[in-house]
Scaffold this active site. Structure first.
Site, PDB file in Angstrom:
ATOM      1  N   HIS A  84      59.845  18.853   6.654  1.00 13.00           N
ATOM      2  CA  HIS A  84      58.888  18.081   5.859  1.00 13.00           C
ATOM      3  C   HIS A  84      57.629  18.876   5.506  1.00 13.00           C
ATOM      4  O   HIS A  84      56.641  18.297   5.056  1.00 13.00           O
ATOM      5  CB  HIS A  84      58.483  16.800   6.592  1.00 13.00           C
ATOM      6  CG  HIS A  84      59.611  15.849   6.788  1.00 13.00           C
ATOM      7  ND1 HIS A  84      60.189  15.160   5.754  1.00 13.00           N
ATOM      8  CD2 HIS A  84      60.300  15.495   7.903  1.00 13.00           C
ATOM      9  CE1 HIS A  84      61.166  14.413   6.222  1.00 13.00           C
ATOM     10  NE2 HIS A  84      61.260  14.606   7.523  1.00 13.00           N
ATOM     11  N   ILE A  91      52.566  18.767   3.042  1.00 12.29           N
ATOM     12  CA  ILE A  91      53.306  17.972   4.017  1.00 12.29           C
ATOM     13  C   ILE A  91      53.843  16.721   3.336  1.00 12.29           C
ATOM     14  O   ILE A  91      53.076  15.971   2.720  1.00 12.29           O
ATOM     15  CB  ILE A  91      52.393  17.551   5.191  1.00 12.29           C
ATOM     16  CG1 ILE A  91      51.704  18.765   5.797  1.00 12.29           C
ATOM     17  CG2 ILE A  91      53.171  16.750   6.226  1.00 12.29           C
ATOM     18  CD1 ILE A  91      50.505  18.430   6.659  1.00 12.29           C
ATOM     19  N   CYS A  92      55.121  16.497   3.456  1.00 15.42           N
ATOM     20  CA  CYS A  92      55.733  15.277   2.924  1.00 15.42           C
ATOM     21  C   CYS A  92      55.794  14.273   4.070  1.00 15.42           C
ATOM     22  O   CYS A  92      56.707  14.309   4.897  1.00 15.42           O
ATOM     23  CB  CYS A  92      57.138  15.576   2.384  1.00 15.42           C
ATOM     24  SG  CYS A  92      57.951  14.122   1.698  1.00 15.42           S
ATOM     25  N   ALA A  93      54.792  13.409   4.141  1.00 14.31           N
ATOM     26  CA  ALA A  93      54.709  12.394   5.191  1.00 14.31           C
ATOM     27  C   ALA A  93      54.158  11.111   4.581  1.00 14.31           C
ATOM     28  O   ALA A  93      53.113  11.128   3.929  1.00 14.31           O
ATOM     29  CB  ALA A  93      53.812  12.872   6.335  1.00 14.31           C
ATOM     30  N   TRP A 145      55.796  11.967  -3.887  1.00 16.37           N
ATOM     31  CA  TRP A 145      56.828  12.262  -2.898  1.00 16.37           C
ATOM     32  C   TRP A 145      57.935  11.223  -2.930  1.00 16.37           C
ATOM     33  O   TRP A 145      57.683  10.037  -3.140  1.00 16.37           O
ATOM     34  CB  TRP A 145      56.237  12.292  -1.489  1.00 16.37           C
ATOM     35  CG  TRP A 145      55.182  13.326  -1.282  1.00 16.37           C
ATOM     36  CD1 TRP A 145      53.836  13.117  -1.148  1.00 16.37           C
ATOM     37  CD2 TRP A 145      55.367  14.739  -1.173  1.00 16.37           C
ATOM     38  NE1 TRP A 145      53.187  14.311  -0.966  1.00 16.37           N
ATOM     39  CE2 TRP A 145      54.101  15.323  -0.976  1.00 16.37           C
ATOM     40  CE3 TRP A 145      56.484  15.567  -1.229  1.00 16.37           C
ATOM     41  CZ2 TRP A 145      53.919  16.690  -0.827  1.00 16.37           C
ATOM     42  CZ3 TRP A 145      56.300  16.935  -1.075  1.00 16.37           C
ATOM     43  CH2 TRP A 145      55.037  17.477  -0.881  1.00 16.37           C
TER      44      TRP A 145
END
Length: 152
Positions: A84, A91-93, A145
């Site tokens: 992620h 950051i893919c969160a 995202w």
């Protein structure tokens, strides 16, 4: 004084008074626009012995809107190799986007990212890393995202 400034002032006071959780350290908070914190994952993990830095950028809508958070990638720090985390530090969160809540804080974001790293079993980049990094906006908040799992 803006709501954002008051909230960040309170968070900074709390950090200076109470400290941060183990493995998290305030590196710099010179103003209420950009802060840097380090994150180290303790214990037996794939990141054992590694330390990473997070850059937090706040707009005047914080804490209503999420800060822009990314790993620092420079001469001293690299982004962790994680499914992620892109090589440019983005950051893919979901908590940094659609699931952000004003009750979250800088420290709680660091703890969440620390936990995300601790639960990683295999160091690998997102499958679309090269494509994303070559076209990514400078600010990760400008990315739309697609969250494919709930492992964050």
């Amino acid at each position: 004084m803006s709501v954002s400034t008051r909230r960040l002032q309170k968070e900074l006071t709390d950090i200076k008074r109470d400290g941060t959780p183990v493995g998290i350290e305030l590196l710099s908070a010179e103003d209420f626009a950009t802060w840097y914190l380090s994150v180290e994952v303790l214990g037996n993990t794939v990141y054992e012995g590694e330390k990473f830095a997070l850059k937090f950028r706040f707009d005047n809508q914080y804490p209503i809107s999420a800060p822009a958070v990314q790993f620092v990638v420079d001469d001293h720090y690299t982004a962790p190799v994680h499914p992620h985390v892109y090589s440019n530090g983005h950051i893919c969160a979901s908590i940094l986007g659609s699931e952000w809540s004003p009750v979250l804080s800088v420290v709680s974001v660091c703890v969440t990212i620390q936990s995300m790293l601790a639960s990683c079993k295999k160091k690998e980049r997102p499958p679309d890393n090269d494509r994303y990094v070559s076209h990514a906006p400078e600010n990760p908040k400008k990315t739309r995202w697609d969250f494919h799992d709930d492992n964050v």
